[in-house]
Design a protein around this motif. Structure first.
Motif, PDB file in Angstrom:
ATOM      1  N   TYR A 123       0.823  -1.203   0.000  1.00 46.33           N
ATOM      2  CA  TYR A 123       0.000   0.000   0.000  1.00 46.33           C
ATOM      3  C   TYR A 123       0.856   1.251   0.000  1.00 46.33           C
ATOM      4  O   TYR A 123       0.609   2.193  -0.759  1.00 46.33           O
ATOM      5  CB  TYR A 123      -0.927  -0.016   1.221  1.00 46.33           C
ATOM      6  N   THR A 126       2.397   1.778  -3.348  1.00 46.12           N
ATOM      7  CA  THR A 126       1.402   2.271  -4.309  1.00 46.12           C
ATOM      8  C   THR A 126       1.175   3.766  -4.119  1.00 46.12           C
ATOM      9  O   THR A 126       1.104   4.533  -5.090  1.00 46.12           O
ATOM     10  CB  THR A 126       0.071   1.511  -4.133  1.00 46.12           C
ATOM     11  N   GLN A 127       1.076   4.210  -2.858  1.00 43.43           N
ATOM     12  CA  GLN A 127       0.883   5.632  -2.562  1.00 43.43           C
ATOM     13  C   GLN A 127       2.059   6.468  -3.076  1.00 43.43           C
ATOM     14  O   GLN A 127       1.872   7.527  -3.669  1.00 43.43           O
ATOM     15  CB  GLN A 127       0.733   5.821  -1.049  1.00 43.43           C
ATOM     16  N   LYS A 179      -4.818   5.095  -8.751  1.00 44.03           N
ATOM     17  CA  LYS A 179      -5.903   5.716  -7.993  1.00 44.03           C
ATOM     18  C   LYS A 179      -7.010   4.708  -7.700  1.00 44.03           C
ATOM     19  O   LYS A 179      -7.581   4.690  -6.602  1.00 44.03           O
ATOM     20  CB  LYS A 179      -6.470   6.920  -8.758  1.00 44.03           C
ATOM     21  N   ILE A 182      -5.713   2.340  -5.010  1.00 45.69           N
ATOM     22  CA  ILE A 182      -5.740   2.980  -3.690  1.00 45.69           C
ATOM     23  C   ILE A 182      -7.167   3.128  -3.187  1.00 45.69           C
ATOM     24  O   ILE A 182      -7.442   2.958  -1.992  1.00 45.69           O
ATOM     25  CB  ILE A 182      -5.030   4.350  -3.752  1.00 45.69           C
ATOM     26  N   ASP A 186      -8.416   1.790   0.230  1.00 44.86           N
ATOM     27  CA  ASP A 186      -9.018   2.742   1.169  1.00 44.86           C
ATOM     28  C   ASP A 186     -10.348   2.208   1.707  1.00 44.86           C
ATOM     29  O   ASP A 186     -10.657   2.358   2.898  1.00 44.86           O
ATOM     30  CB  ASP A 186      -9.241   4.093   0.492  1.00 44.86           C
ATOM     31  N   SER A 267      -1.977  11.416  -1.958  1.00 41.70           N
ATOM     32  CA  SER A 267      -1.724   9.980  -2.055  1.00 41.70           C
ATOM     33  C   SER A 267      -1.910   9.272  -0.714  1.00 41.70           C
ATOM     34  O   SER A 267      -2.368   8.135  -0.661  1.00 41.70           O
ATOM     35  CB  SER A 267      -0.304   9.723  -2.570  1.00 41.70           C
ATOM     36  N   PHE A 268      -1.539   9.960   0.380  1.00 41.59           N
ATOM     37  CA  PHE A 268      -1.598   9.330   1.692  1.00 41.59           C
ATOM     38  C   PHE A 268      -2.907   9.653   2.413  1.00 41.59           C
ATOM     39  O   PHE A 268      -2.934   9.822   3.628  1.00 41.59           O
ATOM     40  CB  PHE A 268      -0.397   9.756   2.539  1.00 41.59           C
ATOM     41  N   LYS A 269      -4.001   9.692   1.629  1.00 40.02           N
ATOM     42  CA  LYS A 269      -5.299  10.030   2.197  1.00 40.02           C
ATOM     43  C   LYS A 269      -5.698   9.071   3.315  1.00 40.02           C
ATOM     44  O   LYS A 269      -6.115   9.486   4.386  1.00 40.02           O
ATOM     45  CB  LYS A 269      -6.361  10.003   1.093  1.00 40.02           C
ATOM     46  N   THR A 271      -3.844   7.115   5.150  1.00 35.39           N
ATOM     47  CA  THR A 271      -2.972   7.271   6.309  1.00 35.39           C
ATOM     48  C   THR A 271      -3.420   8.474   7.135  1.00 35.39           C
ATOM     49  O   THR A 271      -3.488   8.413   8.370  1.00 35.39           O
ATOM     50  CB  THR A 271      -1.510   7.465   5.862  1.00 35.39           C
TER      51      THR A 271
END
Length: 409
Positions: A123, A126-127, A179, A182, A186, A267-269, A271
């Motif tokens: 993950y 990927t981010q 996207k 992710i 998510d 990208s790190f939404k 997180t």
């Protein structure tokens, strides 16, 4: 007898500008941080360059004379990389690469490269790749010949390393694919957060390298990776913690930094969702860092940006064992006492000692100094949230139902 492995650092120079809104002291502070970032990425800063300008040169960021000075220094000292403190435009990066004939990176590229090194899970990788692709897309023109000439080293990890023939269409397709990937993860992580039930959630936030992971290990008795480098932790770690008889969830999040690339925030939404969904934030500050007050401002700004600025916060001033105030001679009439001369007692007497309704703490996660006070403050804060969520649960608080019987009626 085995020989010790020698680490080869990439010879690097860094550069910035002094503008009307940024004095030389502030620039040196930024360049100090940029040097630490460079070290984290595997580089050794040989020299710094800066220039006073009203605004950056639209073609080469710095002026022509300064660029010539840098070019001459590069030839004389076999420099491999030059890193600029601000984000370069695609045309600036292309022009500088052509003139200097070495790798030209900016602060954003450097941070992305460190994230590429630190990404351990699928993950996280990927981010990081998504952030790199977004950054690279407007810079594709003329970039591949540069990457072909300079293989490996700082700034070369990621998509550009193996896909020299990539064009804009392929990169856009890759961005769309990442996207979607992710988005799927998510959703899975959102379900995981939902499955944690109604337990109180506490998140450690703060500038990078302030000791969040060390504190996480102490509180949760876990083994989260710790290193004296920037962004040692990328993936969010969540642990169940029990203080006295009260369980709650504690998460260790990625460290913040000034000029955090917007690509990384996007990208790190997921997180950052750990921060957004937390009931309580423990804002950890490295009080031994000379610019810790600016770090606090940067973290608070990012919390505002991700719509988490209104959450309950306990300020945790860490590394008091490493704090050393500057010594000032009382008979010296020239040197003026500044904040850097403050002792810990001086700081406790300022706004920090009473911030957040007397919730500020001064601790050392390494030596566990004032650790019991820290546990007690966290317990009281979590307990208050838990009581507000379960007002008549007398399992954890046998005296609460009796004391608030009138409220129920």
């Amino acid at each position: 007898m085995l020989e010790k492995e020698t680490i080869t650092f990439e010879k690097t120079i860094i550069a910035g500008i002094v503008t009307k809104g940024q004095n030389e002291d502030k620039l040196n502070e930024y360049l100090d941080e940029l040097e630490f970032l460079t070290f984290t990425a595997g580089g050794e800063v040989i020299k710094r360059f800066f220039q006073r300008m009203e605004k950056p040169n639209p073609k080469t960021f710095l002026g022509t004379g300064k660029i010539e000075e840098i070019h001459l220094y590069i030839k004389e000292h076999d420099i491999k990389t030059v890193i600029f403190d601000d984000e370069l435009t695609p045309s600036q990066q292309k022009n500088l690469t052509k003139i200097l004939d070495i790798k030209v990176l900016d602060r954003t590229n450097l941070i992305l490269d460190i994230f590429a090194q630190r990404a351990e899970t699928s993950y996280a990788r990927t981010q990081v790749e998504l952030a790199q692709c977004i950054y690279l897309l407007p810079r594709l023109s003329g970039m591949w010949t540069h990457l072909e000439r300079q293989r490996g080293g700082i700034g070369m990890r990621g998509p550009g390393e193996t896909e020299i023939e990539t064009d804009r269409r392929i990169v856009r397709d890759r961005i769309a694919l990442l996207k979607e990937k992710i988005k799927t993860i998510d959703k899975q992580m959102g379900v995981q957060r939902g499955n944690r039930g109604a337990m109180v959630r506490v998140a450690l936030v703060g500038y990078t390298n302030v000791g969040k992971s060390t504190l996480m290990n102490v509180i949760s008795k876990s083994e989260v990776f710790v290193e004296n480098k920037l962004f040692a932790t990328l993936d969010t770690t969540v642990r169940k913690v029990v203080i006295k008889n009260l369980p709650f969830l504690l998460s260790d999040t990625v460290g913040f930094i000034r000029k955090l690339p917007t690509q990384l925030i996007d990208s790190f939404k997921s997180t950052l969702d750990e921060v957004r969904e937390a009931d309580l934030l423990l804002h950890v500050v490295d009080i031994s860092h000379p610019e810790f007050e600016h770090h606090i401002e940067s973290v608070n700004q990012i919390l505002q940006d991700i719509k988490s600025g209104d959450k309950p916060v306990i300020m945790v001033f860490n590394k008091i064992d490493a704090y050393k105030p500057l010594v000032i001679d009382e008979d010296d009439l020239i040197t003026e006492k500044t904040a850097r001369h403050n002792t810990l007692e001086d700081w406790k007497a300022t706004w920090m000692g009473t911030v957040g309704e007397d919730k500020a703490l001064f601790i050392s996660a390494t030596s566990k100094e004032n650790y019991e006070e820290f546990r007690e403050k966290v317990y009281e804060a979590v307990r208050a949230i838990h009581i507000s969520r379960f007002p008549y649960n007398n399992f954890l608080y046998p005296d609460y139902k009796e004391n608030h019987a009138e409220e129920k009626e």
